[in-house]
Design an enzyme around this catalytic site. Structure first.
Site, PDB file in Angstrom:
ATOM      1  N   THR B 152      32.081 -32.262  26.554  1.00 48.06           N
ATOM      2  CA  THR B 152      33.397 -32.439  25.924  1.00 48.06           C
ATOM      3  C   THR B 152      34.453 -32.540  27.030  1.00 48.06           C
ATOM      4  O   THR B 152      34.697 -33.619  27.534  1.00 48.06           O
ATOM      5  CB  THR B 152      33.725 -31.298  24.934  1.00 48.06           C
ATOM      6  OG1 THR B 152      33.548 -30.049  25.590  1.00 48.06           O
ATOM      7  CG2 THR B 152      32.827 -31.360  23.717  1.00 48.06           C
ATOM      8  N   LYS B 178      26.289 -27.574  28.275  1.00 45.91           N
ATOM      9  CA  LYS B 178      27.658 -28.069  28.349  1.00 45.91           C
ATOM     10  C   LYS B 178      28.569 -26.874  28.168  1.00 45.91           C
ATOM     11  O   LYS B 178      28.170 -25.875  27.556  1.00 45.91           O
ATOM     12  CB  LYS B 178      27.944 -29.132  27.291  1.00 45.91           C
ATOM     13  CG  LYS B 178      27.909 -28.673  25.855  1.00 45.91           C
ATOM     14  CD  LYS B 178      29.101 -27.960  25.305  1.00 45.91           C
ATOM     15  CE  LYS B 178      30.380 -28.712  25.502  1.00 45.91           C
ATOM     16  NZ  LYS B 178      31.496 -27.915  24.824  1.00 45.91           N
ATOM     17  N   THR B 189      25.934 -18.131  24.202  1.00 45.23           N
ATOM     18  CA  THR B 189      26.621 -19.017  25.135  1.00 45.23           C
ATOM     19  C   THR B 189      27.071 -20.288  24.463  1.00 45.23           C
ATOM     20  O   THR B 189      26.961 -20.437  23.265  1.00 45.23           O
ATOM     21  CB  THR B 189      25.685 -19.356  26.300  1.00 45.23           C
ATOM     22  OG1 THR B 189      26.332 -20.313  27.117  1.00 45.23           O
ATOM     23  CG2 THR B 189      24.400 -19.959  25.798  1.00 45.23           C
ATOM     24  N   GLU B 275      37.473 -25.580  32.588  1.00 45.47           N
ATOM     25  CA  GLU B 275      38.572 -26.517  32.367  1.00 45.47           C
ATOM     26  C   GLU B 275      39.651 -26.372  33.431  1.00 45.47           C
ATOM     27  O   GLU B 275      40.220 -25.299  33.622  1.00 45.47           O
ATOM     28  CB  GLU B 275      39.156 -26.316  30.963  1.00 45.47           C
ATOM     29  CG  GLU B 275      38.244 -26.906  29.904  1.00 45.47           C
ATOM     30  CD  GLU B 275      38.692 -26.618  28.488  1.00 45.47           C
ATOM     31  OE1 GLU B 275      38.187 -27.306  27.584  1.00 45.47           O
ATOM     32  OE2 GLU B 275      39.522 -25.725  28.282  1.00 45.47           O
ATOM     33  N   ASN B 401      44.465 -27.986  27.560  1.00 48.11           N
ATOM     34  CA  ASN B 401      44.451 -27.249  26.306  1.00 48.11           C
ATOM     35  C   ASN B 401      45.737 -27.326  25.498  1.00 48.11           C
ATOM     36  O   ASN B 401      45.776 -26.905  24.347  1.00 48.11           O
ATOM     37  CB  ASN B 401      44.056 -25.797  26.548  1.00 48.11           C
ATOM     38  CG  ASN B 401      42.574 -25.712  26.833  1.00 48.11           C
ATOM     39  OD1 ASN B 401      41.780 -26.081  25.981  1.00 48.11           O
ATOM     40  ND2 ASN B 401      42.209 -25.290  28.025  1.00 48.11           N
TER      41      ASN B 401
END
Lengths: 406, 406
Positions: B152, B178, B189, B275, B401
């Site tokens: 993603t 991922k 997880t 991220e 985000n």
């Protein structure tokens, strides 16, 4: 209850000062709050195992039931992780103030905020203490100077004051606080000083303070980092001359309401002035099974980095709210939850019984674009509720904290 | 044990595919992992109360001790908070794959990742399922396509494989995963699939998986947000023809070591690809009183926003590390703690017995400027230790985000 201007000098018999002593590079860095007569003291302090020297000092003094007459505070250096020399320097700071004021050193509370691990520049502090005493005054301006002198990354000074009557006697409660980062109080808070002229026993004062913070200072979070220096210190000097409060009677609850208003206001000011924040986010959890459940859920939402970044982006990403509730560690039925967002620009239901309503993303974005936003979760389980306050997570939070020490 | 190239197709008898089905705007969005013979299945899943439809499906299948032969995964839509329709769509996804493969629907595990609250575009999924089966292959390239199709906000695909011998029989363990945001696994997880040709009983496989994640996937955190979809699914098809492992003998521990290596590698890849991250941060807590204490302290440090921003800024602000340890909720003596930082550019002691050493800030900044950095806390209390992995908190985390859904 009447909201008035001012802060720690609003109540009868309190003086304050705030000065530049030379701890920080440019800005004011020392403050003093003084009662002209000995006061009853109370406080709550950080639950962090790593406690700053002033926190240890204050907890010890208050345990001994000493009368309290002054609080001396500095910003720039936190005096945490400073070993024995830190304790010695902290006592020197209290002694310097006590000496010039001619009061017992055991009546002086201390507080420090700033970089962890550095020693206090004790000569600067001692010289500053004299200046602080010289400049004490009971004006609103002096209260403001004190509130400014304890700021670190804060962008606004934080003060609040109210008055109310106990019979014929007017009672005043005023306070100041600082806090913008490393804020996730837990049974305690950042630096806060509340002064009042109410006449109250030590036991009752501590009861008001301890239960008061549960709904106020303990319900804010900027970054989930509970500081080493969190302190809320309260002095009640009795100069309002009301009949002394020694039990949980009507006067107790009137005082409680005033104290609660002052601390909630200061708490919301801190959350809204969180490091880098563009918005105050209020989270309201309604109809929870228990108060504890409501508190846990609201704090889990308010501390989620993903919720905070979505709020920054005006994105009604409600899945993150439900997700943060889901990992909070309390049982509930996600298929019952309703979610709403609200600001002065409107109110919108995003979720009904755990699933998206057919809401307008455009309207949701508009509502979220206001600088004070509320998210509401209706649990449909019982009657308990809680409110928590936080802020969005922004580029500026990262910027401020990536090079805080330089 | 030998590290080899590849992922989920490395072990004997496993095929995979990854395609663009049309769930996302442009990038690949469906993956399939298939064993040519029925396999023993095991898994661990999110502890979030809000569980996505595929998580509920998988937990139920594995509880029933069904043989497992395929895992179908999609990215783009998480199928969480989607009610009954979400469950129906999830079953349709499993059925579509089972139908084309002519295997029981009860042998198909599912996984979804992406936006919470949206329904799966089920016609797209059903068409995609056929294409996935058509493109199944046992090549490394197919394994990579599958690993890419579950990404993603990930910036790199995550694969790992190793081989080892049990007597004369070569056993292979390979995996993919991922995960980049909403990562704070807790007994589970993000999405991970591990395939192996080892011959092992279901009970022993689950034992390896459950204890394996404690030191690996459960020790990473990007943002403290435990997802609704976390899943690690493991298939062991026995084609290595080793003597079946049914007890904790030498073969069990050899397999455990291989499984551990694969999952730790995938976990570190996820933390380093958090991220917006510019750095992988490893936290090592040594000489703790208990394993639990070491885990709690290392996770508290790795999840602190203030530690993460300091690491981003190459600032050796060790006070924040000690502060994060202090609020972790475990007892220790802060005046005993030693702190070090280390990278391939050097090692430096910052703190001795709770206080700053006379270290060079310049050297500290240099060490922290590397893209893999380790912080070490020596508790001097016992012999237990733990490692946790995370990443720095950067402008890009906020950016990603603030507008994830748009």
């Amino acid at each position: 209850m009447k909201i008035i201007k001012g802060g720690v000098t609003a109540a009868k018999g309190f003086k304050a000062s705030g000065i530049y002593a030379g701890i920080k590079k440019k800005r004011k860095d020392m403050a003093l709050v003084y009662s002209i007569v000995p006061a009853v003291g109370a406080g709550v302090f950080t639950t962090n195992i790593v406690k700053a020297a002033p926190v240890k000092w204050d907890m010890n003094l208050l345990k001994q039931n000493k009368a309290i007459q002054a609080v001396v505070l500095n910003s720039g250096v936190a005096n945490a992780c400073t070993g024995e020399l830190g304790d010695i320097n902290n006592e020197k700071m209290a002694k310097a103030v006590a000496h010039v004021l001619s009061i017992p050193v055991s009546s002086v509370l201390t507080a420090s905020t700033g970089v962890i691990g550095k020693q206090l520049p004790i000569e600067v502090i001692e010289a500053g203490s004299k200046k602080l005493v010289n400049e004490l005054s009971d004006t609103k301006e002096s209260g403001l100077l004190a509130a400014e002198a304890i700021m670190t990354t804060d962008t606004i000074s934080k003060e609040c004051a109210v008055t109310f009557f106990l019979g014929e006697k007017k009672v005043t409660v005023g306070g100041m606080s600082k806090g913008s980062g490393m804020i996730h109080p837990n049974m305690a808070t950042m630096l806060g000083v509340v002064t009042t002229d109410v006449s109250i026993s030590k036991e009752m004062l501590q009861a008001v303070v301890s239960s008061g913070v549960i709904d106020t200072f303990n319900m804010i979070s900027v970054d989930r980092d509970t500081s080493t220096n969190d302190s809320l210190m309260v002095m009640a000097n009795g100069l309002a001359e009301n009949e002394i409060i020694t039990e949980k009677n009507e006067a107790y609850y009137l005082f409680y309401a005033a104290f609660h208003y002052v601390t909630e206001t200061l708490a919301k000011m801190m959350a809204g002035d969180g490091e880098g924040a563009t918005k105050l986010l209020e989270v309201s959890v309604l109809n929870a099974a228990t108060k504890e459940q409501a508190i846990t859920l609201s704090k889990s939402i308010i501390t989620s980095n993903l919720v905070k970044t979505a709020v920054f982006g005006n994105d009604a990403n409600w899945g993150r709210i439900l997700c943060a509730m889901g990992y909070a560690g309390v049982e509930f039925d996600p298929d019952k939850v309703d979610l709403f967002i609200e600001s002065s620009l409107g109110k919108l239901q995003l979720v009904e019984n755990g699933m998206a309503t057919d809401y307008s993303e455009e309207l949701a974005t508009k509502i979220l674009s206001h600088k004070e936003v509320t998210a509401i979760a209706d649990m449909k389980l019982g009657t308990a509720f809680a409110k928590a306050w936080g802020c969005d997570l922004t580029y500026d939070y990262v910027k401020i904290n990536a090079d805080y020490r330089s």
